[in-house]
Every structure is written in structure tokens, then in C-alpha cells.
Motif scaffolding. Structure first.
Motif, short mmCIF file in Angstrom:
data_model
loop_
_atom_site.label_atom_id
_atom_site.label_comp_id
_atom_site.label_asym_id
_atom_site.label_seq_id
_atom_site.Cartn_x
_atom_site.Cartn_y
_atom_site.Cartn_z
N SER B 18 0.85 -1.20 0.00
CA SER B 18 0.00 0.00 0.00
C SER B 18 0.88 1.25 0.00
CB SER B 18 -0.92 0.00 1.21
OG SER B 18 -0.16 0.08 2.39
N LEU B 19 0.32 2.28 -0.60
CA LEU B 19 1.08 3.52 -0.78
C LEU B 19 0.38 4.67 -0.08
CD1 LEU B 19 3.18 5.34 -2.37
CD2 LEU B 19 1.40 5.52 -4.12
N PHE B 63 -5.91 5.56 -7.76
CA PHE B 63 -5.42 6.48 -6.74
C PHE B 63 -6.56 7.25 -6.09
CE2 PHE B 63 -0.84 6.29 -7.01
CZ PHE B 63 -0.62 5.76 -8.27
N GLU B 64 -6.35 7.63 -4.85
CA GLU B 64 -7.28 8.50 -4.16
C GLU B 64 -6.48 9.42 -3.24
OE1 GLU B 64 -9.84 5.79 -1.97
OE2 GLU B 64 -8.56 6.00 -0.19
N ALA B 65 -7.10 10.51 -2.82
CA ALA B 65 -6.44 11.43 -1.90
C ALA B 65 -7.49 11.97 -0.94
CB ALA B 65 -5.77 12.57 -2.66
N LEU B 76 -1.81 11.30 -0.80
CA LEU B 76 -2.18 10.42 -1.92
C LEU B 76 -2.06 8.97 -1.46
CD1 LEU B 76 -2.78 10.31 -5.06
CD2 LEU B 76 -0.32 9.95 -5.32
N ARG B 77 -3.04 8.15 -1.86
CA ARG B 77 -3.03 6.74 -1.44
C ARG B 77 -3.38 5.83 -2.60
NH1 ARG B 77 -6.11 8.57 3.64
NH2 ARG B 77 -8.00 7.93 2.55
N VAL B 111 8.71 1.04 -7.59
CA VAL B 111 8.02 -0.19 -7.22
C VAL B 111 8.84 -1.36 -7.75
CG1 VAL B 111 5.90 -1.55 -7.39
CG2 VAL B 111 5.79 0.96 -7.32
N ILE B 112 9.20 -2.26 -6.85
CA ILE B 112 10.05 -3.39 -7.23
C ILE B 112 9.26 -4.69 -7.16
CG2 ILE B 112 12.19 -2.25 -6.61
CD1 ILE B 112 12.10 -3.65 -3.95
#
Lengths: 112, 113
Positions: B18-19, B63-65, B76-77, B111-112
Motif C-alpha cells: 500500500s502507498l 489512486f485516491e487522496a 495520496l493513497r 516499485v520493485i
């Protein structure tokens, strides 16, 4: 999809030469922005036009940079004389009063 | 003058993680908020924007914020990142109708697999 068009995409020239970058905003957009992107400074606003009138060019070194909009379909950014520290990617963006801004692909400028 | 802070310079995540990327702005009045993404070698593209209304904004690509006025934040998530999300992400703010966007310095996301 309508796009902001920038030319040239790449420019390599020697120090002291004049550089002209061009931008065709999206038809109908009334605001045009010039940004410079470098690793160190990120995105810096250089100049900003609304209905072709310059609103803010405080971010631009006045002694060597100039920005104009000769008509609604063309914005230009000139550097004369160019210096190595001007090497960067220059983005043009256009918008409708004034956001969101749509960006062009940029001009990658290298001054040797 | 308003300013935008993106505290994370470089974030490295594994796929499916998750970001959340932080964005804080300094301005006490009404703000309009944006997130842009720049894929390697490309121009900036709008991910999402907030003008008013629901503070949770959904954008493209999952994406969402969330706008939290009390914290002056617009983070940002994304629940699960993909390798193709590798890019630089810029938060931007504008105040009145005639002011240009002010951008943060960006956060590079890698991102790996």
C-alpha cells in the motif's frame, strides 16, 4: 485527446547562443504557463499568461529570458544568451481559468 | 505565499504494497489541490483534483487522496501498487482563480517486483 505541443523536444547548443522554445496550447485554453524542471529545484514557474497577457514572470531571470504570446495558438520562451545553468527540461502547460493544467512533453535543453 | 511540502523524497515499495505519499501546504484560506504523476521521460499528467465537496477524492489508476483541512494535508493513497506506478508524484496547490499552481518538489516512487 487534445494535447499541448512543444517544439523542439530536444535542443543542444553552445553557451551564448539564442534558444527559442515554442508551445501550442490546447485550443480554447486561456492560460499558458512555462515551467522549468531540474533535479535540484524541481518544478519552477517561470511565466504565466492569461488571455495572452503576461500575469506573472517573476520567476524568470529578466536579463536573459523572455516569454511572449504573439497569438492565442503560440507561446514562446527565449533565452539569450544561454548559459550552462539553463540546462533543464522546460514545460509548457495550458488551462482553462486556470486549472487543471495540461502539460506538454517538454523541451530538454542542454547548454554546452 | 503558499508553499507545498512533500516530505518523502524517494519511496521504494514492493508490488502489492500500500502507498501513502504525504503532502502538506501552507495557506489558511480556500485551496484547490492536485496530484500529478510524471512517468519516466514523460510530461506531467493529472491524477486527481480537489476543489470542494467530499474530501475523499478518487482519481485515475486506482489512486485516491484525502483532504484534511485541520492538518493542511492532501495525502495520496493507493491500496496496492504495481510496477507500472513507478514515477514521480507531484502535489500542487492553488488559491484564487487567477493564481497558478504551486508544486511540491515531488516524491519519486520506485516499485520493485
Amino acid at each position: 485527446d487534445a494535447r499541448v505541443t512543444q517544439t523542439p523536444r530536444h535542443k543542444v547548443t553552445e553557451m551564448g547562443q539564442e534558444v527559442t522554445m515554442r508551445c501550442q496550447p490546447i485550443l480554447g485554453h486561456n492560460t499558458v504557463f512555462w515551467y522549468r524542471q531540474t533535479m535540484m529545484q524541481g518544478l519552477e514557474l517561470l511565466a504565466y499568461f492569461r488571455n495572452r497577457a503576461p500575469l506573472d514572470d517573476s520567476g524568470m531571470p529578466k536579463d536573459r529570458f523572455s516569454a511572449e504570446m504573439p497569438d492565442a495558438t503560440l507561446a514562446t520562451l527565449k533565452i539569450q544568451p544561454s548559459e550552462p545553468r539553463d540546462s533543464a527540461v522546460y514545460f509548457c502547460a495550458s488551462g482553462l481559468d486556470p486549472w487543471p493544467q495540461h502539460f506538454g512533453d517538454g523541451t530538454r535543453l542542454s547548454i554546452l | 505565499a503558499q508553499s507545498v511540502s512533500q516530505h518523502n523524497h524517494h519511496v521504494i515499495l514492493s508490488e502489492a504494497a500500500s502507498l501513502e505519499l504525504g503532502c502538506n501546504y501552507s495557506y489558511g484560506g480556500t485551496v484547490n489541490l492536485f496530484w500529478y504523476v510524471q512517468y519516466p521521460g514523460q510530461h506531467l499528467q493529472l491524477l486527481l483534483k480537489y476543489f470542494s465537496g467530499d474530501p475523499l477524492v478518487k482519481g485515475i489508476k486506482g489512486f485516491e487522496a484525502e483532504f484534511i483541512k485541520s492538518k493542511f494535508s492532501f495525502n495520496l493513497r493507493k491500496p496496492s501498487v504495481q510496477w507500472s506506478d513507478t514515477a514521480e508524484y507531484f502535489c500542487a496547490v492553488a488559491t484564487s482563480g487567477n493564481t497558478p499552481l504551486v508544486f511540491g518538489k515531488g516524491t519519486r516512487l520506485s516499485v520493485i517486483a
